[in-house]
Motif scaffolding. Structure first.
Motif, PDB file in Angstrom:
ATOM      1  N   ARG A 120      35.247  38.610  28.800  1.00 30.84           N
ATOM      2  CA  ARG A 120      36.106  39.492  29.585  1.00 30.84           C
ATOM      3  C   ARG A 120      35.483  39.704  30.960  1.00 30.84           C
ATOM      4  N   PRO A 121      36.320  39.966  31.978  1.00 34.40           N
ATOM      5  CA  PRO A 121      35.767  40.246  33.303  1.00 34.40           C
ATOM      6  C   PRO A 121      34.824  41.441  33.274  1.00 34.40           C
ATOM      7  N   LEU A 122      33.807  41.399  34.106  1.00 34.99           N
ATOM      8  CA  LEU A 122      32.905  42.536  34.224  1.00 34.99           C
ATOM      9  C   LEU A 122      33.661  43.742  34.781  1.00 34.99           C
ATOM     10  N   ALA A 123      33.247  44.916  34.373  1.00 32.57           N
ATOM     11  CA  ALA A 123      33.902  46.129  34.850  1.00 32.57           C
ATOM     12  C   ALA A 123      33.629  46.323  36.339  1.00 32.57           C
ATOM     13  N   ASN A 124      34.611  46.914  37.031  1.00 30.63           N
ATOM     14  CA  ASN A 124      34.395  47.253  38.432  1.00 30.63           C
ATOM     15  C   ASN A 124      33.246  48.247  38.562  1.00 30.63           C
ATOM     16  N   CYS A 125      32.537  48.193  39.673  1.00 32.60           N
ATOM     17  CA  CYS A 125      31.443  49.134  39.886  1.00 32.60           C
ATOM     18  C   CYS A 125      32.011  50.538  40.103  1.00 32.60           C
ATOM     19  N   PRO A 126      31.211  51.585  39.878  1.00 33.99           N
ATOM     20  CA  PRO A 126      31.726  52.966  40.008  1.00 33.99           C
ATOM     21  C   PRO A 126      32.283  53.288  41.380  1.00 33.99           C
ATOM     22  N   ASP A 127      31.807  52.597  42.405  1.00 36.94           N
ATOM     23  CA  ASP A 127      32.266  52.885  43.765  1.00 36.94           C
ATOM     24  C   ASP A 127      33.530  52.135  44.133  1.00 36.94           C
ATOM     25  N   CYS A 128      34.065  51.335  43.225  1.00 38.02           N
ATOM     26  CA  CYS A 128      35.215  50.505  43.555  1.00 38.02           C
ATOM     27  C   CYS A 128      36.494  51.168  43.042  1.00 38.02           C
ATOM     28  N   PRO A 129      37.323  51.725  43.937  1.00 31.94           N
ATOM     29  CA  PRO A 129      38.539  52.416  43.488  1.00 31.94           C
ATOM     30  C   PRO A 129      39.520  51.449  42.826  1.00 31.94           C
ATOM     31  N   LYS A 130      40.239  51.949  41.832  1.00 28.15           N
ATOM     32  CA  LYS A 130      41.293  51.164  41.209  1.00 28.15           C
ATOM     33  C   LYS A 130      42.546  51.209  42.076  1.00 28.15           C
ATOM     34  N   GLN A 131      43.435  50.274  41.840  1.00 30.90           N
ATOM     35  CA  GLN A 131      44.688  50.269  42.581  1.00 30.90           C
ATOM     36  C   GLN A 131      45.414  51.594  42.385  1.00 30.90           C
ATOM     37  N   ARG A 132      46.054  52.049  43.462  1.00 31.97           N
ATOM     38  CA  ARG A 132      46.841  53.294  43.514  1.00 31.97           C
ATOM     39  C   ARG A 132      45.963  54.544  43.570  1.00 31.97           C
ATOM     40  N   GLU A 133      44.643  54.410  43.511  1.00 34.21           N
ATOM     41  CA  GLU A 133      43.771  55.553  43.684  1.00 34.21           C
ATOM     42  C   GLU A 133      43.369  55.660  45.151  1.00 34.21           C
ATOM     43  N   PRO A 134      42.976  56.854  45.609  1.00 30.51           N
ATOM     44  CA  PRO A 134      42.570  56.998  47.011  1.00 30.51           C
ATOM     45  C   PRO A 134      41.454  56.009  47.375  1.00 30.51           C
TER      46      PRO A 134
END
Length: 313
Positions: A45-59
């Protein structure tokens, strides 16, 4: 491959290991061919985004293609930069090496035929010509062909069980990664340059998806006059939506994007029967994210599926 063109059966040793140095050497070699590579987790599975990387539709959310972070957004992190590759592997030495398929320069300029014998996949010498090839670690093969230069969907190969096309918007694992279940190495069986797809294979790969029925033009998410969804009137839209979402949750890796598209067609029929449009899109988006799909691919699946069912906004 043998001289007949048929892939040699993968018979490598079991329970092998591949260290970070092997991974780095292979990744830099692939980058030297112009292949953008990235890392997957140990379960493919793809690695999780880092904590500083906002998800789509988030500020602060940003375009995955332009994300500067090292391993965020799955194959959008693919790179040919040796410095970035070294940093990726230093951060995730147990990861699996993968290549972004599809048209260059975003992808490696390849279309991969993914043959999985565990799901009925078979090599067909009348369809698939000799080319660069790997043994996948679970007795299957990846056949690497040159990209034809026009859009190629990543989807099951039409008319073939257990055979998938990995092209635009897709990726495959590369040697010397270790299969997470069998613990066998992915390895090169034929290291020639990728060949052009044989004409019959190219015709099959490029064939457009078959629509269930002609789609009437709709506006504002409502059905055209007299339109009845394929398969008859939907009497219980909520039950149909639940069944579609359950199918996405059950879908095995390698078929999730295709299943999401099918589920979106079912949800579109439910919307045409009165289910709330916004709720339907929200549920599909959540299901797609839970299935490790990117927001871009989720949006594309929903848009195509709704259009194929004659539902537009």
């Amino acid at each position: 491959m043998t001289t007949t063109g048929k892939p040699t059966p993968p018979t490598g040793e079991r329970f092998v290991t591949s260290g970070p140095a092997d991974l780095l050497t292979a990744a830099i070699s692939a980058a030297g061919w112009g292949w953008p590579v990235f890392l997957l987790g140990r379960t493919k599975r793809p690695l999780a985004n880092c904590p500083d990387c906002p998800k789509q539709r988030e500020p602060g959310a940003h375009n995955p293609e332009a994300c500067p972070h090292l391993t965020c957004h799955g194959f959008y992190a693919a790179t040919t930069s040796v410095d970035r590759i070294q940093a990726m592997i230093a951060s995730h030495p147990d990861g699996l090496l993968a290549v972004r398929t599809g048209a260059a320069p975003a992808g490696a300029g390849v279309v991969v035929i993914d043959i999985d014998p565990g799901h009925g996949g078979r090599y067909d010498p009348d369809l698939m010509g000799p080319t660069r090839c790997t043994g996948t670690g679970n007795d299957g093969w990846h056949l690497f062909y040159r990209h034809p230069g026009q859009p190629v969907l990543s989807r099951p190969l039409p008319g073939r069980s257990g055979v998938d096309v990995k092209a635009d918007g897709g990726y495959v694992v590369l040697p010397p990664s270790v299969h997470p279940i069998t613990r066998r190495l992915y390895r090169w069986l034929d290291e020639r340059a990728p060949e052009e797809m044989p004409p019959r294979l190219a015709e099959t790969v490029l064939a457009p998806p078959v629509a269930a029925s002609p789609a009437p033009t709709l506006t504002a998410g409502r059905p055209a006059s007299g339109f009845s969804p394929p398969g008859g009137r939907v009497k219980h839209p909520e039950m149909l939506v639940d069944a579609c979402l359950a199918a996405v949750r059950r879908a095995p890796e390698g078929r999730r994007r295709y299943t999401l598209y099918g589920a979106a067609r079912g949800v579109a029929r439910a919307i045409l029967a009165g289910f709330d449009h916004a709720i339907g899109v929200g549920l599909l988006t959540t299901a797609g994210r839970d299935a490790q799909q990117t927001d871009r691919d989720i949006h594309a699946a929903i848009t195509a599926a709704f259009a194929d069912e004659g539902l537009t906004r």
